[in-house]
Write a protein that holds these residues in place. Structure first.
Motif, mmCIF file in Angstrom:
data_model
loop_
_atom_site.group_PDB
_atom_site.id
_atom_site.type_symbol
_atom_site.label_atom_id
_atom_site.label_comp_id
_atom_site.label_asym_id
_atom_site.label_seq_id
_atom_site.Cartn_x
_atom_site.Cartn_y
_atom_site.Cartn_z
ATOM 1 N N ALA A 161 -8.317 -7.942 -1.202
ATOM 2 C CA ALA A 161 -8.980 -6.681 -0.875
ATOM 3 C C ALA A 161 -8.736 -6.299 0.581
ATOM 4 C CB ALA A 161 -10.477 -6.789 -1.147
ATOM 5 N N SER A 162 -8.767 -7.298 1.475
ATOM 6 C CA SER A 162 -8.526 -7.035 2.897
ATOM 7 C C SER A 162 -7.089 -6.587 3.131
ATOM 8 C CB SER A 162 -8.824 -8.289 3.726
ATOM 9 O OG SER A 162 -10.178 -8.660 3.603
ATOM 10 N N ILE A 163 -6.144 -7.215 2.452
ATOM 11 C CA ILE A 163 -4.727 -6.833 2.591
ATOM 12 C C ILE A 163 -4.528 -5.386 2.164
ATOM 13 C CG2 ILE A 163 -2.404 -7.223 1.666
ATOM 14 C CD1 ILE A 163 -3.084 -10.216 1.579
ATOM 15 N N ILE A 164 -5.156 -5.002 1.045
ATOM 16 C CA ILE A 164 -5.024 -3.621 0.555
ATOM 17 C C ILE A 164 -5.575 -2.630 1.584
ATOM 18 C CG2 ILE A 164 -5.816 -1.996 -1.198
ATOM 19 C CD1 ILE A 164 -5.746 -4.328 -3.199
ATOM 20 N N LYS A 165 -6.732 -2.943 2.168
ATOM 21 C CA LYS A 165 -7.317 -2.061 3.181
ATOM 22 C C LYS A 165 -6.414 -1.947 4.402
ATOM 23 C CE LYS A 165 -12.158 -2.951 1.941
ATOM 24 N NZ LYS A 165 -13.445 -3.549 2.407
ATOM 25 N N ILE A 166 -5.841 -3.079 4.824
ATOM 26 C CA ILE A 166 -4.949 -3.083 5.983
ATOM 27 C C ILE A 166 -3.684 -2.280 5.695
ATOM 28 C CG2 ILE A 166 -3.449 -4.564 7.400
ATOM 29 C CD1 ILE A 166 -5.686 -6.705 7.193
ATOM 30 N N LEU A 167 -3.138 -2.439 4.484
ATOM 31 C CA LEU A 167 -1.933 -1.692 4.113
ATOM 32 C C LEU A 167 -2.209 -0.188 4.106
ATOM 33 C CD1 LEU A 167 -0.434 -3.847 1.201
ATOM 34 C CD2 LEU A 167 0.211 -3.836 3.600
ATOM 35 N N LEU A 168 -3.369 0.208 3.578
ATOM 36 C CA LEU A 168 -3.715 1.628 3.536
ATOM 37 C C LEU A 168 -3.898 2.199 4.936
ATOM 38 C CD1 LEU A 168 -6.270 1.680 0.564
ATOM 39 C CD2 LEU A 168 -3.932 2.597 0.574
ATOM 40 N N LEU A 169 -4.432 1.393 5.849
ATOM 41 C CA LEU A 169 -4.701 1.872 7.207
ATOM 42 C C LEU A 169 -3.446 1.871 8.080
ATOM 43 C CD1 LEU A 169 -6.673 2.764 9.425
ATOM 44 C CD2 LEU A 169 -7.136 0.345 9.872
ATOM 45 N N LEU A 170 -2.591 0.843 7.931
ATOM 46 C CA LEU A 170 -1.466 0.658 8.858
ATOM 47 C C LEU A 170 -0.097 0.921 8.228
ATOM 48 C CD1 LEU A 170 -2.665 -2.624 10.649
ATOM 49 C CD2 LEU A 170 -3.220 -0.257 11.197
ATOM 50 N N LEU A 171 0.153 0.337 7.045
ATOM 51 C CA LEU A 171 1.499 0.414 6.470
ATOM 52 C C LEU A 171 1.789 1.786 5.851
ATOM 53 C CD1 LEU A 171 4.143 -1.007 5.867
ATOM 54 C CD2 LEU A 171 3.154 -1.859 3.731
ATOM 55 N N CYS A 223 -4.043 -16.055 17.420
ATOM 56 C CA CYS A 223 -2.835 -16.834 17.134
ATOM 57 C C CYS A 223 -2.196 -16.432 15.806
ATOM 58 C CB CYS A 223 -3.154 -18.325 17.116
ATOM 59 S SG CYS A 223 -3.613 -19.001 18.726
ATOM 60 N N PHE A 224 -2.981 -15.863 14.898
ATOM 61 C CA PHE A 224 -2.471 -15.463 13.583
ATOM 62 C C PHE A 224 -1.876 -14.054 13.583
ATOM 63 C CE2 PHE A 224 -5.953 -18.271 11.449
ATOM 64 C CZ PHE A 224 -5.236 -19.410 11.800
ATOM 65 N N LEU A 225 -2.046 -13.304 14.675
ATOM 66 C CA LEU A 225 -1.640 -11.900 14.700
ATOM 67 C C LEU A 225 -0.128 -11.744 14.864
ATOM 68 C CD1 LEU A 225 -4.418 -10.335 16.951
ATOM 69 C CD2 LEU A 225 -4.055 -9.913 14.507
ATOM 70 N N PRO A 226 0.437 -10.591 14.445
ATOM 71 C CA PRO A 226 1.854 -10.309 14.701
ATOM 72 C C PRO A 226 2.104 -9.978 16.162
ATOM 73 C CG PRO A 226 0.806 -8.459 13.588
ATOM 74 C CD PRO A 226 -0.201 -9.568 13.605
ATOM 75 N N SER A 227 3.371 -9.789 16.494
ATOM 76 C CA SER A 227 3.761 -9.443 17.862
ATOM 77 C C SER A 227 3.460 -7.973 18.143
ATOM 78 C CB SER A 227 5.255 -9.733 18.056
ATOM 79 O OG SER A 227 5.671 -9.383 19.351
ATOM 80 N N THR A 228 3.565 -7.593 19.413
ATOM 81 C CA THR A 228 3.437 -6.188 19.782
ATOM 82 C C THR A 228 4.729 -5.451 19.440
ATOM 83 O OG1 THR A 228 4.276 -6.609 22.001
ATOM 84 C CG2 THR A 228 1.904 -6.745 21.694
ATOM 85 N N VAL A 229 4.641 -4.131 19.343
ATOM 86 C CA VAL A 229 5.842 -3.321 19.082
ATOM 87 C C VAL A 229 6.309 -2.652 20.365
ATOM 88 C CG1 VAL A 229 6.805 -1.384 17.801
ATOM 89 C CG2 VAL A 229 5.198 -2.923 16.673
ATOM 90 N N GLN A 230 5.459 -1.796 20.911
ATOM 91 C CA GLN A 230 5.886 -0.957 22.025
ATOM 92 C C GLN A 230 6.237 -1.773 23.262
ATOM 93 O OE1 GLN A 230 3.875 2.666 21.554
ATOM 94 N NE2 GLN A 230 4.187 3.345 23.637
ATOM 95 N N GLY A 278 2.958 -9.156 9.138
ATOM 96 C CA GLY A 278 1.639 -9.602 9.569
ATOM 97 C C GLY A 278 0.497 -8.999 8.783
ATOM 98 N N MET A 279 0.720 -7.820 8.210
ATOM 99 C CA MET A 279 -0.321 -7.193 7.392
ATOM 100 C C MET A 279 -0.644 -8.035 6.159
ATOM 101 S SD MET A 279 0.885 -3.204 7.558
ATOM 102 C CE MET A 279 1.430 -2.487 9.118
ATOM 103 N N PHE A 280 0.310 -8.863 5.728
ATOM 104 C CA PHE A 280 0.097 -9.761 4.592
ATOM 105 C C PHE A 280 -0.297 -11.163 5.062
ATOM 106 C CE2 PHE A 280 3.112 -6.525 3.288
ATOM 107 C CZ PHE A 280 2.634 -6.119 2.061
ATOM 108 N N VAL A 315 -7.149 -5.398 16.474
ATOM 109 C CA VAL A 315 -8.546 -4.964 16.416
ATOM 110 C C VAL A 315 -8.866 -4.272 15.092
ATOM 111 C CG1 VAL A 315 -10.328 -3.605 17.555
ATOM 112 C CG2 VAL A 315 -8.651 -4.828 18.931
ATOM 113 N N PRO A 316 -8.002 -3.363 14.582
ATOM 114 C CA PRO A 316 -8.286 -2.802 13.249
ATOM 115 C C PRO A 316 -8.335 -3.863 12.153
ATOM 116 C CG PRO A 316 -6.644 -1.478 14.382
ATOM 117 C CD PRO A 316 -6.850 -2.701 15.214
ATOM 118 N N MET A 317 -7.438 -4.858 12.226
ATOM 119 C CA MET A 317 -7.478 -5.946 11.246
ATOM 120 C C MET A 317 -8.796 -6.708 11.334
ATOM 121 S SD MET A 317 -3.742 -7.751 11.116
ATOM 122 C CE MET A 317 -2.244 -6.853 10.720
#
Length: 325
Positions: free
Chosen positions: A164-174, A106-113, A140-142, A279-281
Motif C-alpha cells: 500500500a505504501s509503495i502504491i502511494k509513493i508511486l502515485l505521488l512521485l513516479l 540509509c535506505f533512501l535513494p540518491s539525490t538527483v539535482q 528507491g520508490m520500491f 520526506v514525502p516517503m
C-alpha cells in the motif's frame, strides 16, 4: 561554478523553517490544507524532473551498467549495512525514533539535482550521473518501503503493508515523473525559458514539507525529547557515516579501474541521500510516528553532504582545468 553561497542560503532557510515551526506551529484544519498544498507542490516537482530528463541522456547512461551497478550497491547495500551495524552504538545515544530516522536515511535513494550539478562542476560523466541518479530514485520508490518494512516497521507494526505504501509513493512521485517524460516536448521548451523554476519547486517543496513535519513534531513535544547533546551525537554520526562512504566511493572505483570521469560520477551519486524524495516517503511510511524525529537525520545529513561535496567539486574542477591547460 557551483556556488557554496547558494547552499548556505538554503541551509539558512531550512533552519528558519524549523525555528518558525517551533514558534508558530501549524495544526488542525490549517495543517490539513497546508499538507494538501505540499503534496501538490511535490507532485509538480517530480513532473518537472521528468520533463527535464532527456531521452538521449537516459539511453546513453543506461549503456554504462557497471557504473550504475556500483552506485546501486552503495545506495541500497553499503549504506544500509553501515546503518544496521551502527545500531549498538547509536540506539543508546539517539533513542529509537532518531535511530529509525538514521536508518531510514540509509535506505533512501540518491539525490538527483545536486548529484548532476556536482558531477558537472567536477568535470565528470554528466550523462551517467543523470541516468544513475534518476534510476536510483525510481528504484528507491520500491526498495525503500521494502527495507523500512523489513528492518523498522515490520518488527514493531506487524500489520504494516509495504504494498500500500509503495502504491502511494508511486502515485505521488513516479506517475508525475512519467507524465513529465511524456509531455517533455511541450514542457521542456517552457522550462528552458525559466531555468530557475525546477530549483524553486525543489527547494520550496522541501521547505514546505519540513515546516509541516516539524510543526506536527513540535505539537507532539519534539524539543522535550531532543536535547543539545542528542543533536551533537546525531550530527557526529551523520558526519562519520558520510566520511566512511566518501572514502569508499573515492578509492573503490579507482581499484575497479573506472576512468576519472566515471570516478567523479560514482563519488557524487553514491555519497548522497535525497531529502526531496525522503520526506514525502516518510510521511507515507511512518503514519502515526513522530515525523520530525524521523526526518531530522536526513535534514542534517543533507546539509553536511551539500557543503562537503561543494568544496570537493570546486577543488576537482580546478584540478581538471589545470590538467586541460
Amino acid at each position: 561554478m557551483f556556488k557554496l553561497l547558494a547552499i548556505d542560503r538554503f541551509t539558512i532557510l531550512l533552519v528558519l523553517m524549523v525555528i518558525l515551526a517551533t514558534i508558530v506551529p501549524i495544526s488542525g484544519q490549517p495543517a490539513q490544507i497546508f499538507n494538501t498544498l505540499t503534496t501538490i507542490a511535490i507532485a509538480i516537482l517530480f513532473f518537472l524532473h521528468g520533463a527535464k530528463l532527456s531521452r538521449e541522456a537516459v539511453v546513453q547512461g543506461i549503456m554504462h551498467w557497471k557504473l550504475h551497478a556500483l552506485v546501486f550497491a552503495f545506495t541500497f547495500a553499503i549504506f544500509p549495512i553501515i546503518g544496521l551495524m551502527a545500531k549498538p552504538v547509536l540506539l543508546p545515544l539517539l533513542g529509537q525514533q532518531l535511530y529509525w530516522g538514521f536508518l531510514f536515511m540509509c535506505f533512501l535513494p540518491s539525490t538527483v539535482q545536486s548529484s548532476i550539478a556536482f558531477t558537472s562542476v567536477a568535470k565528470g560523466n554528466v550523462a551517467g550521473a543523470v541516468c544513475s541518479a534518476s534510476f536510483s530514485n525510481i528504484v528507491g520508490m520500491f526498495i525503500t518501503p521494502i527495507l523500512v518494512s523489513f528492518f523498522i516497521l515490520g518488527k514493531t507494526q506487524h500489520d504494516f503493508d509495504p504494498t500500500a505504501s509503495i502504491i502511494k509513493i508511486l502515485l505521488l512521485l513516479l506517475v508525475p515523473f512519467i507524465l513529465g517524460q511524456i509531455l517533455r516536448p511541450y514542457v521542456f521548451p517552457l522550462m528552458s525559458k525559466a531555468p530557475s523554476i525546477v530549483k524553486a519547486f525543489d527547494q520550496g517543496s522541501i521547505l514546505m514539507v519540513v515546516y509541516g513535519a516539524f510543526s506536527s513534531a513540535v505539537v507532539a513535544g519534539l524539543w522535550h525529547q531532543v536535547n543539545g547533546w542528542t543533536l551533537f551525537y546525531l550530527t557526529l554520526a551523520c558526519s562519520v557515516l558520510l566520511t566512511i562512504i566518501m572514502l569508499l566511493a573515492y578509492y573503490l572505483p579507482k581499484w575497479l579501474g573506472f576512468n576519472r570521469e566515471d570516478q567523479v560520477t560514482i563519488f557524487f551519486c553514491s555519497s548522497k541521500k535525497t531529502l526531496a524524495s525522503g520526506v514525502p516517503m516518510a510521511q507515507i511510511l511512518f503514519i502515526g510516528q513522530p515525523l520530525g524525529m524521523i526526518v531530522l537525520p536526513i535534514m542534517i545529513f543533507h546539509q553536511i553532504q551539500l557543503m562537503v561535496c561543494g568544496v570537493i567539486a570546486a577543488k576537482w574542477s580546478k584540478q581538471a582545468q589545470q590538467q586541460e591547460e
